[in-house]
Scaffold this motif. Structure first.
Motif, mmCIF file in Angstrom:
data_model
loop_
_atom_site.group_PDB
_atom_site.id
_atom_site.type_symbol
_atom_site.label_atom_id
_atom_site.label_comp_id
_atom_site.label_asym_id
_atom_site.label_seq_id
_atom_site.Cartn_x
_atom_site.Cartn_y
_atom_site.Cartn_z
ATOM 1 N N LEU A 277 -17.272 -108.145 41.310
ATOM 2 C CA LEU A 277 -15.953 -108.359 41.862
ATOM 3 C C LEU A 277 -14.961 -107.398 41.230
ATOM 4 N N THR A 278 -13.903 -107.104 41.972
ATOM 5 C CA THR A 278 -12.927 -106.119 41.509
ATOM 6 C C THR A 278 -11.584 -106.765 41.238
ATOM 7 N N SER A 279 -11.581 -108.046 40.956
ATOM 8 C CA SER A 279 -10.311 -108.740 40.747
ATOM 9 C C SER A 279 -10.216 -109.278 39.327
ATOM 10 N N GLY A 280 -10.613 -108.485 38.361
ATOM 11 C CA GLY A 280 -10.580 -108.919 36.976
ATOM 12 C C GLY A 280 -9.175 -108.956 36.411
ATOM 13 N N GLU A 281 -9.023 -109.624 35.260
ATOM 14 C CA GLU A 281 -7.718 -109.768 34.635
ATOM 15 C C GLU A 281 -7.163 -108.427 34.160
ATOM 16 N N ASN A 282 -8.036 -107.447 33.929
ATOM 17 C CA ASN A 282 -7.584 -106.144 33.470
ATOM 18 C C ASN A 282 -7.293 -105.193 34.629
ATOM 19 N N GLY A 283 -7.411 -105.691 35.851
ATOM 20 C CA GLY A 283 -7.177 -104.851 37.011
ATOM 21 C C GLY A 283 -5.694 -104.580 37.240
ATOM 22 N N LEU A 284 -5.426 -103.720 38.214
ATOM 23 C CA LEU A 284 -4.060 -103.339 38.542
ATOM 24 C C LEU A 284 -3.358 -104.487 39.260
ATOM 25 N N ALA A 285 -2.261 -104.978 38.684
ATOM 26 C CA ALA A 285 -1.514 -106.089 39.273
ATOM 27 C C ALA A 285 -0.699 -105.596 40.470
ATOM 28 N N LEU A 286 -0.343 -106.527 41.342
ATOM 29 C CA LEU A 286 0.373 -106.169 42.563
ATOM 30 C C LEU A 286 1.745 -105.577 42.257
ATOM 31 N N ASP A 287 2.484 -106.150 41.303
ATOM 32 C CA ASP A 287 3.816 -105.629 40.971
ATOM 33 C C ASP A 287 3.739 -104.186 40.491
ATOM 34 N N ALA A 288 2.755 -103.895 39.633
ATOM 35 C CA ALA A 288 2.587 -102.524 39.145
ATOM 36 C C ALA A 288 2.176 -101.597 40.288
ATOM 37 N N ALA A 289 1.324 -102.094 41.173
ATOM 38 C CA ALA A 289 0.880 -101.285 42.314
ATOM 39 C C ALA A 289 2.052 -100.943 43.231
ATOM 40 N N LEU A 290 2.989 -101.885 43.407
ATOM 41 C CA LEU A 290 4.155 -101.622 44.258
ATOM 42 C C LEU A 290 5.024 -100.512 43.667
ATOM 43 N N LEU B 177 -10.456 -101.475 48.621
ATOM 44 C CA LEU B 177 -10.112 -100.734 47.402
ATOM 45 C C LEU B 177 -9.862 -99.258 47.709
ATOM 46 N N GLN B 178 -10.678 -98.701 48.598
ATOM 47 C CA GLN B 178 -10.469 -97.308 48.989
ATOM 48 C C GLN B 178 -9.131 -97.146 49.703
ATOM 49 N N TYR B 179 -8.771 -98.128 50.536
ATOM 50 C CA TYR B 179 -7.496 -98.046 51.237
ATOM 51 C C TYR B 179 -6.328 -98.193 50.259
ATOM 52 N N ILE B 180 -6.473 -99.084 49.279
ATOM 53 C CA ILE B 180 -5.439 -99.221 48.249
ATOM 54 C C ILE B 180 -5.284 -97.910 47.480
ATOM 55 N N SER B 181 -6.404 -97.259 47.160
ATOM 56 C CA SER B 181 -6.359 -95.961 46.477
ATOM 57 C C SER B 181 -5.619 -94.932 47.328
ATOM 58 N N PHE B 182 -5.857 -94.964 48.644
ATOM 59 C CA PHE B 182 -5.171 -94.044 49.551
ATOM 60 C C PHE B 182 -3.664 -94.309 49.557
ATOM 61 N N LEU B 183 -3.285 -95.581 49.611
ATOM 62 C CA LEU B 183 -1.860 -95.916 49.635
ATOM 63 C C LEU B 183 -1.165 -95.481 48.350
ATOM 64 N N LEU B 184 -1.837 -95.654 47.208
ATOM 65 C CA LEU B 184 -1.228 -95.349 45.907
ATOM 66 C C LEU B 184 -1.415 -93.895 45.501
ATOM 67 N N ASN B 185 -2.219 -93.161 46.264
ATOM 68 C CA ASN B 185 -2.498 -91.752 45.953
ATOM 69 C C ASN B 185 -3.105 -91.607 44.555
ATOM 70 N N LYS B 186 -3.932 -92.592 44.184
ATOM 71 C CA LYS B 186 -4.659 -92.546 42.916
ATOM 72 C C LYS B 186 -5.886 -93.459 43.026
ATOM 73 N N LYS B 187 -6.898 -93.168 42.237
ATOM 74 C CA LYS B 187 -8.141 -93.935 42.290
ATOM 75 C C LYS B 187 -7.946 -95.308 41.669
ATOM 76 N N VAL B 188 -8.300 -96.342 42.427
ATOM 77 C CA VAL B 188 -8.214 -97.726 41.944
ATOM 78 C C VAL B 188 -9.591 -98.352 42.082
ATOM 79 N N THR B 189 -10.148 -98.820 40.969
ATOM 80 C CA THR B 189 -11.480 -99.432 40.989
ATOM 81 C C THR B 189 -11.438 -100.924 40.689
ATOM 82 N N GLU B 190 -10.293 -101.409 40.195
ATOM 83 C CA GLU B 190 -10.201 -102.827 39.847
ATOM 84 C C GLU B 190 -8.763 -103.293 40.037
ATOM 85 N N ILE B 191 -8.596 -104.435 40.684
ATOM 86 C CA ILE B 191 -7.260 -104.980 40.889
ATOM 87 C C ILE B 191 -7.221 -106.418 40.403
ATOM 88 N N ARG B 192 -6.008 -106.902 40.153
ATOM 89 C CA ARG B 192 -5.809 -108.299 39.802
ATOM 90 C C ARG B 192 -5.218 -108.994 41.030
#
Length: 579
Positions: free
Chosen positions: A145-158, A367-382
């Protein structure tokens, strides 16, 4: 007679096992190994304090913790997985963590002879062994799963989205360009100051004479007076060589000129207003793009959360299938089930496996779409912990902040300014200018002595141009009326969308509440049928049908929650995405 006794004893054991289900717990099995002798091989001192060495039949195993719920066992698994790669969640009896870790082998002979010890729960004891097989190739563990506590939080992603999204960056550049155009229109009020430097060399009679006049150096000799003679009766027919065939002369003229529009028929002020409104329009376009990307990012996060929930449900289903599969194998061995029962279970396992693989693939795509939106590689989110809350906007607040209505209003303001610019064609324009210059046959030679000044003004009034100005003004008025209608249409259209979305959310909320109850019922029915199958009261087909209903409710619940998330975010988007 022996066969009858065997059957009765077997059914009694199964019923007792079902009734003692509350005596079981979830545990983390670190490893297991077949041993020819009991109590040999593993030592408890080598493992964490909450671990026990147990011997089941001829298999020695190490298990850690005894939990009533699956979630804490899963969390403990995540802690131990790094050191013990083959660790997995299993089910065991609570009494195994008390006293001695002793279990007895169960065979059909011991059942017939009635020699099985009281502590041995026969078939379920064997089932307990079977549930500890490695099912990692079928199920998705926490590590997947890619929703660990150390993943990128939604507020930070925004925050990253607003700073790094490529479309938002391009929209910001458009806003800056519009502001530059605004400054261009405003600058027309200040007129224009130009410097002109002419450099020339000529022997053309007119040019040379003009050069000398500009530099204030013309002489009577330049007119050919050296050839004038009072005694020549044809003096008027003489073509003076000095005037017609002058020598080459250099010419350097420096000129500074300032032009200022005094009145332009309100054209400049109208264009200023247009550029200001265009700048606001570009800002609204940027906000619209930003809000759309925020919507897409938030929805992606909540979609991942829904997938995690569905995967957790399906993992429980898969665990039940594994238990059922191994129970069926054991029952086949002692002659109380058929091979077709096992095939039905395995077919259902394949179906659930396919669903799990699809959900994992969907998570990877998100996750790939989130990476596209943020213009950076994201492998784990919260992922968010709860369902998306219902916004507290009133209809009036949404209509006040809606971007489409704001854009339509700005469009109307632009049309008003364009009408003003068209009306300016019926007014005269007045401009003034001032000029200072100096000229010589050398650069800035005798500049102070040769300087010259010019000031002036000009009035221009277009009295008739074939009715073109009237046509342009009429078109501007019609465009303004059309835009006014579009503003009203935008307000009514948004109000209708708000009503539709609110009605949809209410309907979905009822659907979700109903599906949650139906899922709880489906879970209870499945468990009931699983026990009834062990008692040979229903067929395996009946159990599979109930499990299919359970899976169907899981997927329906996921779809309903996804629709609700979509609808809530759509309502937020209408309200300009403000929190």
């Amino acid at each position: 007679m022996i066969k009858l006794l065997t059957t009765l004893f077997f059914l009694t054991a199964v019923v007792n096992a079902a009734s003692n289900n509350s005596e079981t717990c979830y545990t983390v099995q670190l490893l297991s190994s077949y041993k020819s002798q009991a109590n040999s091989g593993f030592s408890e001192e080598e493992y964490p304090k909450d671990c026990k060495v147990m011997t089941l039949n001829k298999t020695q195993t190490v298990r850690c913790g005894c939990y009533d719920k699956y979630a804490p066992a899963e969390a403990r698994l995540k802690e131990l997985k790094g050191e013990y790669k083959k660790a997995l969640v299993a089910m065991t009896y609570k009494h195994r963590f008390d006293g001695k870790n002793i279990a007895y082998s169960l065979t059909p002979d011991s059942i017939v002879q009635g020699t099985a010890p009281k502590d041995d729960l026969s078939l379920d004891d064997i089932q307990e062994q079977n549930t500890t097989i490695d099912t990692s190739k079928y199920t998705l563990t926490n590590d997947d799963l890619t929703s660990g506590e150390n993943g990128l939080a939604l507020d930070a992603a925004l925050e990253i989205l607003k700073a790094q999204n490529l479309e938002i960056k391009a929209a910001k550049i458009d806003v800056e360009a519009a502001k530059a155009n605004e400054g261009t229109a405003s600058g027309m009020n200040w007129g224009k100051l130009t410097f002109q430097q002419d450099v020339a060399r000529s022997n053309d009679a007119l040019s040379v004479f003009g050069f000398k006049l500009s530099s204030r150096e013309a002489t009577f000799g330049d007119f050919g007076f050296s050839e004038f003679s009072n005694t020549n009766p044809n003096i008027l027919n003489v073509q003076p060589k000095d005037l017609n065939y002058p020598g080459y002369r250099n010419f350097f003229q420096s000129k500074l000129k300032y032009e200022l529009p005094l009145f332009t028929g309100f054209a400049i002020s109208s264009y200023e207003d247009i550029m200001k409104e265009m700048s606001k329009m570009k800002k609204l376009d940027k906000d619209k793009i930003e809000n759309e990307k925020i919507y897409q990012l938030r929805k992606s996060y909540y979609d991942v959360a829904l997938l995690d929930t569905s995967i957790a449900h399906l993992n429980i289903v898969m665990n039940n299938i594994n238990i059922l599969e191994n129970t069926t194998k054991t029952m086949i061995e002692v002659g109380y089930a058929k091979k077709v029962d096992l095939l039905e279970v395995q077919a259902k396992k394949g179906n659930v496996t396919r669903l799990l693989v699809q959900m994992k693939a969907n998570k990877e795509l998100l996750l790939q779409y989130i990476s596209f939106l943020l213009n950076k590689k994201v492998t784990e989110i919260r992922t968010p912990k709860t369902d998306v809350p219902m916004p507290a906007y009133t209809d009036a607040q949404i209509l006040k902040t809606n971007l489409d209505i704001k854009r339509a209003t700005e469009g109307l303001a632009i049309r008003k300014s364009m009408q003003g610019a068209a009306e300016g064609a019926f007014y005269p324009t007045v401009g003034a200018f001032g000029e200072v210059s100096t000229a010589d046959n050398t650069f800035l030679g005798d500049a102070s002595d040769h300087k010259a000044y010019t000031i002036g003004a000009r009035l221009t009034w277009n009295l008739f141009n074939g009715g073109t100005d009237n046509s342009k003004l009429e078109k501007a008025k019609l465009d303004r009326l059309k835009m006014s209608s579009q503003v009203q249409l935008a307000k009514e259209g948004i109000a209708l969308k708000i009503a539709k979305i609110r009605t949809k959310i209410k309907s979905i909320n009822v659907e979700i509440a109903s599906l949650e109850k139906e899922l709880a019922l489906a879970n209870a029915i499945y468990e009931n049928y699983e026990y009834r199958y062990k008692e040979k009261l229903v067929s395996m087909s009946d159990v599979i049908i109930k499990q299919s209903l359970q899976i169907e409710k899981i997927l329906q619940l996921q779809q309903a929650k996804n629709k609700r998330t979509e609808a809530v975010f759509a309502l937020e988007k209408l309200a300009n995405g403000e929190n």
